[in-house]
Design a protein around this motif. Structure first.
Motif, PDB file in Angstrom:
ATOM      1  N   GLN A  14       0.921  -1.271  -0.071  1.00 31.77           N
ATOM      2  CA  GLN A  14      -0.038  -0.040   0.018  1.00 31.77           C
ATOM      3  C   GLN A  14       0.943   1.320  -0.075  1.00 31.77           C
ATOM      4  N   GLY A  15       0.534   2.140  -0.733  1.00 34.95           N
ATOM      5  CA  GLY A  15       1.195   3.350  -0.945  1.00 34.95           C
ATOM      6  C   GLY A  15       2.411   3.378  -1.732  1.00 34.95           C
ATOM      7  N   SER A  16       2.987   2.199  -2.335  1.00 32.88           N
ATOM      8  CA  SER A  16       4.055   2.330  -3.131  1.00 32.88           C
ATOM      9  C   SER A  16       3.792   3.045  -4.439  1.00 32.88           C
ATOM     10  N   GLY A  17       2.539   3.315  -4.897  1.00 29.63           N
ATOM     11  CA  GLY A  17       2.465   3.974  -6.078  1.00 29.63           C
ATOM     12  C   GLY A  17       1.863   3.370  -7.200  1.00 29.63           C
ATOM     13  N   THR A  76      -1.324   2.604  -8.377  1.00 29.89           N
ATOM     14  CA  THR A  76      -2.564   3.425  -8.720  1.00 29.89           C
ATOM     15  C   THR A  76      -1.999   4.470  -9.676  1.00 29.89           C
ATOM     16  N   ARG A 126      -9.436  -0.323  -0.014  1.00 32.59           N
ATOM     17  CA  ARG A 126      -9.249   1.118   0.265  1.00 32.59           C
ATOM     18  C   ARG A 126     -10.220   2.080  -0.185  1.00 32.59           C
ATOM     19  N   GLN A 144     -10.122   6.972  -7.375  1.00 33.72           N
ATOM     20  CA  GLN A 144      -8.701   7.578  -7.532  1.00 33.72           C
ATOM     21  C   GLN A 144      -8.194   7.185  -9.038  1.00 33.72           C
ATOM     22  N   THR A 153       9.346   3.396  -7.808  1.00 30.14           N
ATOM     23  CA  THR A 153       8.813   4.721  -7.738  1.00 30.14           C
ATOM     24  C   THR A 153       9.727   5.820  -6.647  1.00 30.14           C
ATOM     25  N   LYS A 154       9.233   7.017  -7.093  1.00 23.69           N
ATOM     26  CA  LYS A 154       9.711   7.937  -6.276  1.00 23.69           C
ATOM     27  C   LYS A 154      11.201   8.290  -5.884  1.00 23.69           C
ATOM     28  N   ASP A 205      12.576  10.275  -7.382  1.00 22.69           N
ATOM     29  CA  ASP A 205      12.619  11.766  -7.594  1.00 22.69           C
ATOM     30  C   ASP A 205      12.840  12.490  -6.162  1.00 22.69           C
ATOM     31  N   GLY A 220       7.873  11.290 -10.159  1.00 27.13           N
ATOM     32  CA  GLY A 220       7.280  12.381  -9.614  1.00 27.13           C
ATOM     33  C   GLY A 220       5.578  11.991  -9.419  1.00 27.13           C
ATOM     34  N   GLU A 221       5.155  12.944  -9.015  1.00 23.12           N
ATOM     35  CA  GLU A 221       3.427  12.565  -8.602  1.00 23.12           C
ATOM     36  C   GLU A 221       2.715  12.785 -10.075  1.00 23.12           C
TER      37      GLU A 221
HETATM   38  P1  GDP Z   1      -0.792   2.697  -4.181  1.00 22.75           P
HETATM   39  O1  GDP Z   1      -1.359   2.567  -2.699  1.00 22.75           O
HETATM   40  O2  GDP Z   1       0.218   1.610  -4.512  1.00 22.75           O
HETATM   41  O3  GDP Z   1      -2.063   2.722  -5.204  1.00 22.75           O
HETATM   42  O4  GDP Z   1      -0.196   4.193  -4.255  1.00 22.75           O
HETATM   43  P2  GDP Z   1      -0.742   5.550  -5.140  1.00 22.75           P
HETATM   44  O5  GDP Z   1      -0.588   5.236  -6.542  1.00 22.75           O
HETATM   45  O6  GDP Z   1      -2.001   5.799  -4.420  1.00 22.75           O
HETATM   46  O7  GDP Z   1       0.413   6.590  -4.433  1.00 22.75           O
HETATM   47  C1  GDP Z   1       0.625   6.775  -3.222  1.00 22.75           C
HETATM   48  C2  GDP Z   1       1.466   8.157  -3.299  1.00 22.75           C
HETATM   49  O8  GDP Z   1       2.580   8.193  -3.679  1.00 22.75           O
HETATM   50  C3  GDP Z   1       0.529   9.335  -3.816  1.00 22.75           C
HETATM   51  O9  GDP Z   1       0.563  10.431  -2.976  1.00 22.75           O
HETATM   52  C4  GDP Z   1       1.240   9.573  -5.006  1.00 22.75           C
HETATM   53  O10 GDP Z   1       1.284  10.804  -5.497  1.00 22.75           O
HETATM   54  C5  GDP Z   1       2.605   9.306  -4.822  1.00 22.75           C
HETATM   55  N1  GDP Z   1       3.589   8.754  -5.752  1.00 22.75           N
HETATM   56  C6  GDP Z   1       3.575   7.739  -6.423  1.00 22.75           C
HETATM   57  N2  GDP Z   1       4.607   7.455  -7.375  1.00 22.75           N
HETATM   58  C7  GDP Z   1       5.275   8.821  -7.068  1.00 22.75           C
HETATM   59  C8  GDP Z   1       6.627   9.134  -7.755  1.00 22.75           C
HETATM   60  O11 GDP Z   1       7.317   8.427  -8.531  1.00 22.75           O
HETATM   61  N3  GDP Z   1       7.003  10.241  -7.006  1.00 22.75           N
HETATM   62  C9  GDP Z   1       6.551  10.994  -5.964  1.00 22.75           C
HETATM   63  N4  GDP Z   1       7.069  11.789  -5.810  1.00 22.75           N
HETATM   64  N5  GDP Z   1       5.174  10.426  -5.608  1.00 22.75           N
HETATM   65  C10 GDP Z   1       4.592   9.386  -6.144  1.00 22.75           C
END
Ligand code: GDP
Ligand code: MG
Length: 471
Positions: free
Chosen positions: A109-112, A114, A141, A147, A248-249, A251, A276-277
């Motif tokens: 969760q939160g890894s990015g 979606t 969730r 989303q 991810t992230k 950046d 990035g986001e």
């Molecule tokens: P999920 O729970 O795996 O579906 O994660 P989400 O896609 O909802 O992303 C969780 C948070 O991480 C969100 O606030 C996104 O905007 C942020 N996020 C996702 N990918 C990146 C990235 O490559 N860079 C940055 N800075 N933020 C990211």
């Protein structure tokens, strides 16, 4: 990106780069520094060990000690080793399948996940002209489905509706059916994550995998988690046959441990970097380019690709000519340049890819922020065409008017005008030199936002002399 690691390695290699002779002690010191830098970047221990051993073996060989430029040979050895641990070459998605080719996303969760679904959809639609459908199987969730719906709209991908009341497997089945019926090339399936690996979640995604039979099962992982990323990837890979990783992230101020450990620990290739986001902040992962970026040698190839994707070539060419000639560059051109930069995801993402940028202190880089781009554009917008062409006419009363019109302080207008004057002087000086030469010489010519000089930013003569690769 990975600025700490980059700085540490860069500093250490700088000490040996220019040397005509290297002693065993020099090499030993360098190896120790590299080892520390890797550990501090949270690279997994077995990877660090192998990395250092491999460099030691090559660095103490004849090739280095007998070379006329042993320092540079050592830099190259480190570079090659970085490339090797990250997986040698870019591995793209393998989408050869009876359409729809299914891409299944997995991760905590939160890894990015979606966000990455949307990024991938955009990437495939724009770069490969694919017809893409997305669906969310995250029934846990709150608002997870909405989303994805919002993001799908943003990237112009077909969204297959689902609700939290349905079972993930039945959502997957109906989406697959719909994608077939609608002749979609690709179906990307978003899934639920948990905070930790748990057997229930694994069971569910295994089931999804079974009914979907995906060509790609991508593990999405946050690079901030360092070497843990590699360990979680390994755990997932034991439950699911992963075909690749999206890191991810990258950046943020991630330390680099994930990027350097994943391949070695899991054997799976990193296929993309999330940087990035925003939905266009996705880059195919090229180990050689990233190594070069980490060692402060820039990543001009990615820069050129990004630029050629997003920049208006005709305008850019016109600006480049003006800059190269060192005259005729007006405030309107300056604004144009800022607008192009904003389109490319802002300055920081550009700077990052320039050779030598790991040497520029963060304090300076941070001055160069994207808010300043917006402000610059607003200020120039408030000027008359004549003022843009001949800024010398902008005296005190006009400055006041412009400031009021663009909602800034008079000082901001003064600052902009001063910077612009400086920039013009610098362009005259740089004429036919350095970075611009290099950029112009590149394929697709003139793509780089001319001058590339950010507002408020670069120290005079900012780019490294010659702008070239130090190797
Ligand atoms: P999920 O729970 O795996 O579906 O994660 P989400 O896609 O909802 O992303 C969780 C948070 O991480 C969100 O606030 C996104 O905007 C942020 N996020 C996702 N990918 C990146 C990235 O490559 N860079 C940055 N800075 N933020 C990211
Ligand atoms: Mg999600």
């Amino acid at each position: 990106m990975f600025s700490n690691l980059s700085k540490r390695l860069g500093d250490s290699l700088d000490r040996v780069r220019g040397r005509g002779r290297l002693t065993e002690q020099n090499i030993k010191d360098t190896l120790r520094e590299i080892r520390m830098a890797l550990l501090e970047a949270d690279v997994a221990l077995p990877v660090v060990r192998e990395f250092i051993d491999s460099i030691r073996e090559k660095a103490t060989g004849e090739a280095v000690l007998k070379s006329l430029t042993p320092g540079q040979v050592l830099v190259k050895i480190v570079n090659d080793e970085l490339v090797r641990v990250m997986g040698e070459a870019n591995e793209s998605l393998d989408l050869a399948a009876q359409p729809p080719a299914v891409i299944l996303m997995a991760g905590l969760q939160g890894s990015g996940k979606t966000t990455s679904v949307a990024k991938l959809a955009l990437f495939l639609r724009e770069q490969q002209k694919k017809k893409v459908m997305v669906v969310s199987c995250d029934v846990y969730r709150p608002a997870a489905i909405e989303q994805l719906q919002t993001l799908a709209k943003e990237v112009d991908a077909e969204f297959f509706p689902s609700t939290a009341k349905q079972k993930p497997v039945s959502i997957a089945k109906s989406a697959l059916k719909a994608a077939k019926k609608g002749y979609f090339d690709i179906l990307i399936v978003d899934t639920a994550g948990r905070l930790h690996i748990d057997t229930e979640m694994m069971g569910e995604i295994q089931q999804l995998h079974k009914v979907l039979n995906p060509v790609e099962t991508l593990f999405v992982v946050d690079s901030m988690t360092g070497q843990d990323a590699a360990n979680t990837a390994k755990a997932f890979d034991e439950a699911l046959p992963l075909t690749g990783v999206i890191l991810t992230k990258a950046d943020g101020d991630a330390r680099g441990g994930a990027a350097l450990s994943i391949r070695h620990i899991t054997g799976k290739p990193i296929k993309f970097l999330g940087i990035g986001e925003k939905v266009d902040a996705l880059e195919p992962f090229h180990p050689d380019r990233l190594a070069s970026r980490i060692l402060g040698m820039g990543d001009v190839l990615s820069l050129v690709e990004e630029v050629s994707r997003k920049v208006d070539h005709k305008k850019a060419q016109k600006l480049a000519t003006k800059v190269a000639r060192g005259k005729g560059f007006t405030l309107a051109d300056y604004r144009e340049q800022m607008q192009q930069m904003a389109k490319m995801g802002g300055i920081s993402s550009l700077l990052e890819k320039m050779p030598g940028m790991n040497k520029i202190p963060d304090a300076v880089k941070n001055q160069v922020n994207d808010r300043e781009i917006v402000r610059t554009i607003a200020i120039v917008n408030s000027m008359t065409p004549q003022e843009r062409e001949f800024p010398a006419v902008i005296k005190a009363s006009r400055r006041k008017r412009i400031a009021a019109g663009s909602g800034v302080m008079v000082q901001d207008v003064n600052k902009l005008l001063k910077q612009f004057a400086q920039m013009q002087r610098m362009m005259k000086k740089m004429k036919g030199r350095g970075m611009m030469n290099m950029m112009r010489g590149m394929k697709g010519g003139g793509g780089f936002p001319p001058g590339g000089m950010p507002p408020g930013g670069m120290p005079p003569g900012g780019f490294p002399p010659g702008g070239g690769f130090p190797m």
